[in-house]
Motif scaffolding. Structure first.
Motif, PDB file in Angstrom:
ATOM      1  N   THR A 144     -15.530   3.504  26.473  1.00  0.00           N
ATOM      2  CA  THR A 144     -16.959   3.386  26.760  1.00  0.00           C
ATOM      3  C   THR A 144     -17.709   4.515  26.060  1.00  0.00           C
ATOM      4  O   THR A 144     -17.122   5.559  25.737  1.00  0.00           O
ATOM      5  CB  THR A 144     -17.249   3.483  28.271  1.00  0.00           C
ATOM      6  N   PRO A 145     -19.021   4.354  25.828  1.00  0.00           N
ATOM      7  CA  PRO A 145     -19.807   5.450  25.249  1.00  0.00           C
ATOM      8  C   PRO A 145     -19.764   6.707  26.110  1.00  0.00           C
ATOM      9  O   PRO A 145     -19.745   7.827  25.580  1.00  0.00           O
ATOM     10  CB  PRO A 145     -21.222   4.860  25.185  1.00  0.00           C
ATOM     11  N   GLU A 146     -19.737   6.536  27.443  1.00  0.00           N
ATOM     12  CA  GLU A 146     -19.672   7.681  28.347  1.00  0.00           C
ATOM     13  C   GLU A 146     -18.367   8.454  28.162  1.00  0.00           C
ATOM     14  O   GLU A 146     -18.353   9.693  28.188  1.00  0.00           O
ATOM     15  CB  GLU A 146     -19.804   7.215  29.798  1.00  0.00           C
ATOM     16  N   MET A 147     -17.281   7.725  27.949  1.00  0.00           N
ATOM     17  CA  MET A 147     -15.995   8.357  27.703  1.00  0.00           C
ATOM     18  C   MET A 147     -16.023   9.159  26.408  1.00  0.00           C
ATOM     19  O   MET A 147     -15.512  10.280  26.331  1.00  0.00           O
ATOM     20  CB  MET A 147     -14.879   7.314  27.639  1.00  0.00           C
ATOM     21  N   MET A 148     -16.646   8.595  25.379  1.00  0.00           N
ATOM     22  CA  MET A 148     -16.702   9.286  24.098  1.00  0.00           C
ATOM     23  C   MET A 148     -17.562  10.550  24.189  1.00  0.00           C
ATOM     24  O   MET A 148     -17.253  11.580  23.596  1.00  0.00           O
ATOM     25  CB  MET A 148     -17.246   8.347  23.015  1.00  0.00           C
ATOM     26  N   ARG A 149     -18.637  10.485  24.944  1.00  0.00           N
ATOM     27  CA  ARG A 149     -19.459  11.683  25.109  1.00  0.00           C
ATOM     28  C   ARG A 149     -18.694  12.763  25.884  1.00  0.00           C
ATOM     29  O   ARG A 149     -18.807  13.953  25.582  1.00  0.00           O
ATOM     30  CB  ARG A 149     -20.771  11.328  25.811  1.00  0.00           C
ATOM     31  N   ALA A 150     -17.921  12.326  26.866  1.00  0.00           N
ATOM     32  CA  ALA A 150     -17.096  13.290  27.608  1.00  0.00           C
ATOM     33  C   ALA A 150     -16.066  13.922  26.685  1.00  0.00           C
ATOM     34  O   ALA A 150     -15.779  15.125  26.787  1.00  0.00           O
ATOM     35  CB  ALA A 150     -16.408  12.586  28.777  1.00  0.00           C
ATOM     36  N   MET A 151     -15.515  13.130  25.758  1.00  0.00           N
ATOM     37  CA  MET A 151     -14.568  13.677  24.796  1.00  0.00           C
ATOM     38  C   MET A 151     -15.263  14.701  23.905  1.00  0.00           C
ATOM     39  O   MET A 151     -14.677  15.740  23.548  1.00  0.00           O
ATOM     40  CB  MET A 151     -13.963  12.555  23.948  1.00  0.00           C
ATOM     41  N   GLY A 152     -16.511  14.449  23.554  1.00  0.00           N
ATOM     42  CA  GLY A 152     -17.268  15.407  22.771  1.00  0.00           C
ATOM     43  C   GLY A 152     -17.429  16.733  23.503  1.00  0.00           C
ATOM     44  O   GLY A 152     -17.316  17.810  22.901  1.00  0.00           O
ATOM     45  N   ARG A 153     -17.654  16.663  24.806  1.00  0.00           N
ATOM     46  CA  ARG A 153     -17.784  17.893  25.592  1.00  0.00           C
ATOM     47  C   ARG A 153     -16.459  18.653  25.637  1.00  0.00           C
ATOM     48  O   ARG A 153     -16.432  19.887  25.618  1.00  0.00           O
ATOM     49  CB  ARG A 153     -18.252  17.556  27.013  1.00  0.00           C
ATOM     50  N   PHE A 154     -15.359  17.903  25.688  1.00  0.00           N
ATOM     51  CA  PHE A 154     -14.035  18.525  25.676  1.00  0.00           C
ATOM     52  C   PHE A 154     -13.807  19.269  24.371  1.00  0.00           C
ATOM     53  O   PHE A 154     -13.388  20.438  24.360  1.00  0.00           O
ATOM     54  CB  PHE A 154     -12.976  17.447  25.901  1.00  0.00           C
ATOM     55  N   VAL A 155     -14.094  18.609  23.247  1.00  0.00           N
ATOM     56  CA  VAL A 155     -13.940  19.258  21.937  1.00  0.00           C
ATOM     57  C   VAL A 155     -14.818  20.495  21.860  1.00  0.00           C
ATOM     58  O   VAL A 155     -14.394  21.553  21.375  1.00  0.00           O
ATOM     59  CB  VAL A 155     -14.287  18.274  20.802  1.00  0.00           C
ATOM     60  N   ASP A 156     -16.039  20.386  22.356  1.00  0.00           N
ATOM     61  CA  ASP A 156     -16.977  21.496  22.283  1.00  0.00           C
ATOM     62  C   ASP A 156     -16.500  22.707  23.081  1.00  0.00           C
ATOM     63  O   ASP A 156     -16.820  23.850  22.729  1.00  0.00           O
ATOM     64  CB  ASP A 156     -18.344  21.040  22.802  1.00  0.00           C
ATOM     65  N   SER A 157     -15.721  22.449  24.120  1.00  0.00           N
ATOM     66  CA  SER A 157     -15.268  23.546  24.986  1.00  0.00           C
ATOM     67  C   SER A 157     -14.344  24.516  24.268  1.00  0.00           C
ATOM     68  O   SER A 157     -14.157  25.644  24.721  1.00  0.00           O
ATOM     69  CB  SER A 157     -14.570  22.980  26.232  1.00  0.00           C
ATOM     70  N   LEU A 158     -13.770  24.097  23.120  1.00  0.00           N
ATOM     71  CA  LEU A 158     -12.895  24.990  22.360  1.00  0.00           C
ATOM     72  C   LEU A 158     -13.670  25.865  21.382  1.00  0.00           C
ATOM     73  O   LEU A 158     -13.078  26.689  20.664  1.00  0.00           O
ATOM     74  CB  LEU A 158     -11.823  24.194  21.616  1.00  0.00           C
ATOM     75  N   GLY A 159     -14.979  25.696  21.322  1.00  0.00           N
ATOM     76  CA  GLY A 159     -15.836  26.609  20.570  1.00  0.00           C
ATOM     77  C   GLY A 159     -15.620  26.659  19.070  1.00  0.00           C
ATOM     78  O   GLY A 159     -15.857  27.696  18.446  1.00  0.00           O
ATOM     79  N   GLY A 160     -15.178  25.575  18.461  1.00  0.00           N
ATOM     80  CA  GLY A 160     -14.993  25.547  17.011  1.00  0.00           C
ATOM     81  C   GLY A 160     -13.587  25.859  16.551  1.00  0.00           C
ATOM     82  O   GLY A 160     -13.313  25.864  15.347  1.00  0.00           O
ATOM     83  N   LYS A 161     -12.701  26.131  17.475  1.00  0.00           N
ATOM     84  CA  LYS A 161     -11.296  26.346  17.105  1.00  0.00           C
ATOM     85  C   LYS A 161     -10.693  25.052  16.584  1.00  0.00           C
ATOM     86  O   LYS A 161      -9.763  25.059  15.774  1.00  0.00           O
ATOM     87  CB  LYS A 161     -10.516  26.832  18.328  1.00  0.00           C
ATOM     88  N   TYR A 162     -11.268  23.904  17.043  1.00  0.00           N
ATOM     89  CA  TYR A 162     -10.744  22.593  16.671  1.00  0.00           C
ATOM     90  C   TYR A 162     -11.899  21.659  16.326  1.00  0.00           C
ATOM     91  O   TYR A 162     -12.876  21.564  17.075  1.00  0.00           O
ATOM     92  CB  TYR A 162      -9.936  22.011  17.831  1.00  0.00           C
ATOM     93  N   PHE A 163     -11.793  20.974  15.188  1.00  0.00           N
ATOM     94  CA  PHE A 163     -12.714  19.911  14.781  1.00  0.00           C
ATOM     95  C   PHE A 163     -11.972  18.589  14.887  1.00  0.00           C
ATOM     96  O   PHE A 163     -10.815  18.483  14.440  1.00  0.00           O
ATOM     97  CB  PHE A 163     -13.156  20.102  13.322  1.00  0.00           C
TER      98      PHE A 163
END
Length: 352
Positions: free
Chosen positions: A92-111
């Motif tokens: 779902t779009p909501e799931m993908m946005r949540a995944m974006g927040r997860f990626v963001d939580s690493l602060g650029g260590k991971y793209f």
């Protein structure tokens, strides 16, 4: 079992787990090594049997990205992410946005970027929550076509270049009349089939989903094969383009091909399979070398200045790199996967 005790841990720098009940997201990010630069690796969504299977997959894929970036001469480290779920039913779009927040939580260590089960539209949803999403602002295409952020065209072209170089090294032949069995007719497998068809190869194809197989039969005159029969075909090349561990204790005795060259990650169930392939006289194209087209594409899209020609030249170099591996393999009497590992480690450990 502790993550540190996992058989695939291999000194990962960072492994993070994330659960968002409201969005229905259960995901893992693994960062293997950042000696050469920030970790880059796609996000895969797959209906894993359990979290243990997902963890094994993300650890193996993350490590592979470290080696892939090193062998592709990129200033990037290795990482990967996986989402547990069926992309055809649960996304779902909501799931993908949540995944974006997860990626963001690493602060650029991971793209993150596109992988199996994830489309550019999914990345665009993630990008609403994070600036560490690659593949959403594409400018270059190896063939001068409109770039839409999907790295699959570059991945498929790179695999084609590598397969052609491997066949040439192993047999001295061009691809005209060469028989190739492709396991997996997804975004990359289909495009690889098109390149091979245009080069005059004879195709045999299989997939767990019928649509891609039917399309290849219709457009390329390919022969459809049952999934359980693909590795036993009497062909010149086997091209694994689905999930990992395709070369295993069950499939190895069936092989009649002289070349293994495909797009799948982690094609060998165990590293020792490389020696067994060498003993059988089968030339194996190390997966993270031949399938590096996608990460090369994403790297160029992130550059302030590149071009279609520069991207294509970088992809064409995959064939040159593979031939250097094969020559060193012959010189040292070692399996090609072992040689590739050594060459990659020489590169990323030098910056450690």
């Amino acid at each position: 079992m502790s993550v540190f005790d996992h058989s695939e841990f291999d000194n990962h720098e960072h492994v993070a787990f994330y659960h968002d009940k409201e969005a229905g997201l259960s995901a893992i990010i693994a960062v293997h090594n950042t000696n050469l630069g920030p970790a880059l690796g796609g996000c895969r969504m797959w209906p894993y049997i359990n979290s243990s299977e997902a963890l094994t997959d993300v650890l193996r894929l993350s490590k592979g990205m470290t080696y892939k970036s090193a062998m592709a001469n990129l200033e990037l480290g290795g990482g990967k992410s996986v989402i547990i779920g069926d992309p055809r039913k649960a996304k779902t779009p909501e799931m993908m946005r949540a995944m974006g927040r997860f990626v963001d939580s690493l602060g650029g260590k991971y793209f993150t970027a596109e992988d199996s089960g994830i489309a550019v539209t999914d990345l665009q949803a993630m990008a609403k929550e994070s600036s560490y999403i690659a593949g959403v602002n594409a400018r270059y295409h190896y063939n001068g076509e409109e770039a839409d952020g999907n790295p699959a065209p570059s991945t498929a072209y790179g695999v084609f270049v590598g397969l052609r170089a491997t066949v040439e090294y192993a047999t001295g032949r061009s691809l005209e009349g060469v028989s190739v069995a492709i396991q997996g007719m997804g975004h990359v497998g289909y495009r690889l089939a098109k390149h091979l068809h245009n080069a005059g190869a004879t195709l045999y194809v299989t997939d767990i989903y019928p649509e891609g197989v039917e399309r290849a039969v219709r457009e390329f005159g390919a022969t459809a094969v049952a999934p359980e029969d693909i590795f036993g075909l009497d062909v010149d090349v086997i091209a694994p383009c689905a999930l990992g561990a395709a070369i295993n204790d069950e499939s190895l005795p069936m092989l009649k091909a002289k070349v293994i060259a495909g797009a799948a990650n982690n094609q060998l169930a165990r590293e020792e399979m490389g020696e067994l392939l060498r003993e059988k006289g089968i030339l194996y194209a190390p997966d993270y070398v031949i399938n590096a087209g996608g990460v090369i594409d994403i790297f160029h899209q992130r550059m302030e200045s590149s071009s279609n020609e520069a991207l294509r030249d970088h992809l064409d170099n995959i064939g040159t790199t593979l031939k250097a591996i094969y020559a060193r393999s012959d010189e040292e009497g070692k399996a090609t996967n072992r040689v590739a590992n050594t060459m990659a480690e020489e590169r990323f450990n030098a910056k450690g």
